[in-house]
Design a protein around this motif. Structure first.
Motif, PDB file in Angstrom:
ATOM      1  N   ALA A 374      -3.723  86.238 -42.190  1.00  0.00           N
ATOM      2  CA  ALA A 374      -4.104  84.969 -41.548  1.00  0.00           C
ATOM      3  C   ALA A 374      -5.018  84.159 -42.475  1.00  0.00           C
ATOM      4  O   ALA A 374      -4.792  82.963 -42.700  1.00  0.00           O
ATOM      5  CB  ALA A 374      -4.805  85.253 -40.219  1.00  0.00           C
ATOM      6  N   GLU A 375      -6.011  84.842 -43.037  1.00  0.00           N
ATOM      7  CA  GLU A 375      -7.003  84.107 -43.835  1.00  0.00           C
ATOM      8  C   GLU A 375      -6.495  83.800 -45.252  1.00  0.00           C
ATOM      9  O   GLU A 375      -6.515  82.657 -45.696  1.00  0.00           O
ATOM     10  CB  GLU A 375      -8.296  84.939 -43.905  1.00  0.00           C
ATOM     11  CG  GLU A 375      -9.409  84.222 -44.643  1.00  0.00           C
ATOM     12  CD  GLU A 375     -10.646  85.102 -44.846  1.00  0.00           C
ATOM     13  OE1 GLU A 375     -10.779  86.122 -44.135  1.00  0.00           O
ATOM     14  OE2 GLU A 375     -11.449  84.764 -45.719  1.00  0.00           O
ATOM     15  N   LEU A 380      -5.886  80.348 -42.524  1.00  0.00           N
ATOM     16  CA  LEU A 380      -6.564  80.194 -41.227  1.00  0.00           C
ATOM     17  C   LEU A 380      -8.043  80.558 -41.377  1.00  0.00           C
ATOM     18  O   LEU A 380      -8.419  81.240 -42.337  1.00  0.00           O
ATOM     19  CB  LEU A 380      -5.886  81.110 -40.197  1.00  0.00           C
ATOM     20  CG  LEU A 380      -4.488  80.617 -39.757  1.00  0.00           C
ATOM     21  CD1 LEU A 380      -3.712  81.734 -39.086  1.00  0.00           C
ATOM     22  CD2 LEU A 380      -4.619  79.417 -38.826  1.00  0.00           C
ATOM     23  N   SER A 383     -11.989  85.248 -39.350  1.00  0.00           N
ATOM     24  CA  SER A 383     -12.245  85.574 -37.933  1.00  0.00           C
ATOM     25  C   SER A 383     -13.350  86.588 -37.761  1.00  0.00           C
ATOM     26  O   SER A 383     -13.670  86.964 -36.638  1.00  0.00           O
ATOM     27  CB  SER A 383     -10.953  86.091 -37.299  1.00  0.00           C
ATOM     28  OG  SER A 383     -10.551  87.297 -37.932  1.00  0.00           O
TER      29      SER A 383
END
Ligand SMILES: Cc1cc2nc3c(=O)[nH]c(=O)nc-3n(C[C@H](O)[C@H](O)[C@H](O)COP(=O)(O)OP(=O)(O)OC[C@H]3O[C@@H](n4cnc5c(N)ncnc54)[C@H](O)[C@@H]3O)c2cc1C
Length: 384
Positions: A374-375, A380, A383
């Motif tokens: 995700a990152e 994104l 988290s």
């Protein structure tokens, strides 16, 4: 590197594994004992020295070939978890150790005279948040004094050396969260009983894992690998190889489950026909096969990138996730296909089911891989 490649290597590993049949693993599982004879045989055959360069006595192969060795071990119904770390833990030494350390240790690791198959990162109170680890090593003259606790340190009782990640700068004094950690090569033979206590942890599968207690253990300052404070970066450097190798083990497990499920579905006759004639039985097996083959492609791609020294973080992580999911799916399908016999120890399905479950959690849990993708792949927000 599809399955038809590396045929000679595959055949050699398969032949060796044939001498350690299901009954060997079943018996050790019951007694929770270490597969010493199997590990010795692999060592004698040189397989565990696959990644050590020839100049240090290894075979100088790539991760592609090394992963084939571990895949075939697991495909044979055996468990690479007993020894895979002997293959790759030395990578930190190879990449970041001094010439003297490499000359001293690598040839002995290649020959099997020394086992470096224990890797100490995890701690009971910090979990996946590695940068927060608390075990400290304080420099006193020409020694480091180690204090703290590690958990889930596998094979420590069957290793001569331990690659240990410690904090050398207190968290309050660092500016970057990844700074302040260092790597020490600890001689377990000298440490045991002199500041180090090892306590085995019994788990749901036969996996020689332990808890380590450091109570002012003194190790010589030349146990430091690379530069002080740079340990986190060295740790990260080794992770891609580990993920690709574990992915290959999962592919091997998955193929073993599919082989066993297919054979049983062909042989078992209920309602006057083989159960495998029912689409409700054959479709889950076919789907498990499809997912294993797909995961294998990602593992092959990751291994090829790694061996070409190209960036492969995304592919190595995705291969680990896909292969661990595929082997777990295949494990469930194999149990279901075997009906009641899937639960019987004599069929080995339940043993392998327990063994392959680990890879959803270790060496990195599925969620943490998804946070990476995700990152770092999708951009994104971080988290955690
Ligand atoms: C049999 C076995 C052998 C092992 N061998 C070794 C070894 O040799 N050396 C070693 O150093 N370690 C070893 N480990 C430790 C292993 O690497 C860790 O268990 C693993 O990294 C997960 O850490 P944890 O258990 O502390 O779980 P935690 O970090 O406490 O996480 C618990 C759960 O919460 C989830 N979670 C945590 N944070 C987040 C977040 N931010 N977002 C989403 N989900 C999150 C995790 O995915 C996980 O499912 C071993 C573990 C086992 C069980």
């Amino acid at each position: 590197m599809p399955t038809y490649q590396h045929q000679d290597l595959r055949a050699g590993v398969r032949d060796l594994c044939k001498t350690f049949p299901d009954a060997y693993w079943r018996d050790l599982d019951t007694r929770r004992e270490y597969p010493e004879a199997f590990v010795q045989a692999l060592t004698r055959a040189g397989y565990l020295a696959a990644l050590i360069p020839e100049e240090f006595g290894g075979s100088g192969l790539g991760v592609s070939e090394a992963s084939v060795i571990l895949e075939e071990i697991n495909r044979a119904g055996a468990n690479s978890g007993a020894c895979h770390a002997q293959m790759y833990t030395m990578g930190t030494l190879l990449r970041h150790g001094s010439d003297e350390q490499k000359r001293k240790y690598l040839p002995a690791i290649a020959s099997g005279e020394l086992r470096l198959q224990a890797f100490g990162v995890s701690e009971p109170t910090t979990g996946s948040d590695t940068t927060q680890l608390k075990t400290t090593a304080v420099r006193k003259g020409d020694m480091y004094v180690i204090r703290g606790q590690k958990i889930w340190i596998s094979r420590a009782e069957h290793s001569d050396l331990l690659l240990l990640v410690v904090r050398t700068t207190p968290i309050a004094e660092i500016t970057k969260r990844t700074d302040g950690l260092s790597i020490l090569l600890v001689d377990l033979r000298q440490a045991l009983g002199h500041g180090l206590t090892i306590r085995p942890i019994r788990t749901m599968m036969n996996h020689a894992t332990t808890e380590l207690f450091f109570d002012d253990l003194e190790v010589p300052a030349d146990a430091l690998v690379g530069e002080e404070g740079k340990g986190f970066r060295y740790l990260i450097d080794g992770l891609n190889a580990e993920r690709i190798l574990i992915a290959a083990e999962c592919v091997g497990d998955g193929r073993w489950f599919v082989d066993r499920a297919t054979k049983y579905a062909n042989d078992r006759v209920v309602f006057g026909r083989p159960i495998g004639q029912n689409q409700g039985v054959q479709f889950p097996i076919a789907r498990a096969h499809v997912n294993i083959e797909a995961a294998d492609l990602m593992r092959i791609r990751a291994a090829e990138l790694f061996d070409r020294r190209e960036p492969c973080g995304a592919e190595a992580n995705m291969a680990k996730l896909l292969a661990a999911d595929a082997s777990w799916e295949a494990a469930n399908v194999a149990v279901q296909t075997h009906g009641g016999f899937g639960f019987a120890e004599d069929y080995d399905i339940e043993r392998k089911f327990r063994e392959t479950r680990l890879y959803q959690v270790a060496p990195i849990s599925t969620n943490l891989i998804l946070t990476y993708v995700a990152e770092h792949v999708l951009g994104l927000p971080r988290s955690y």
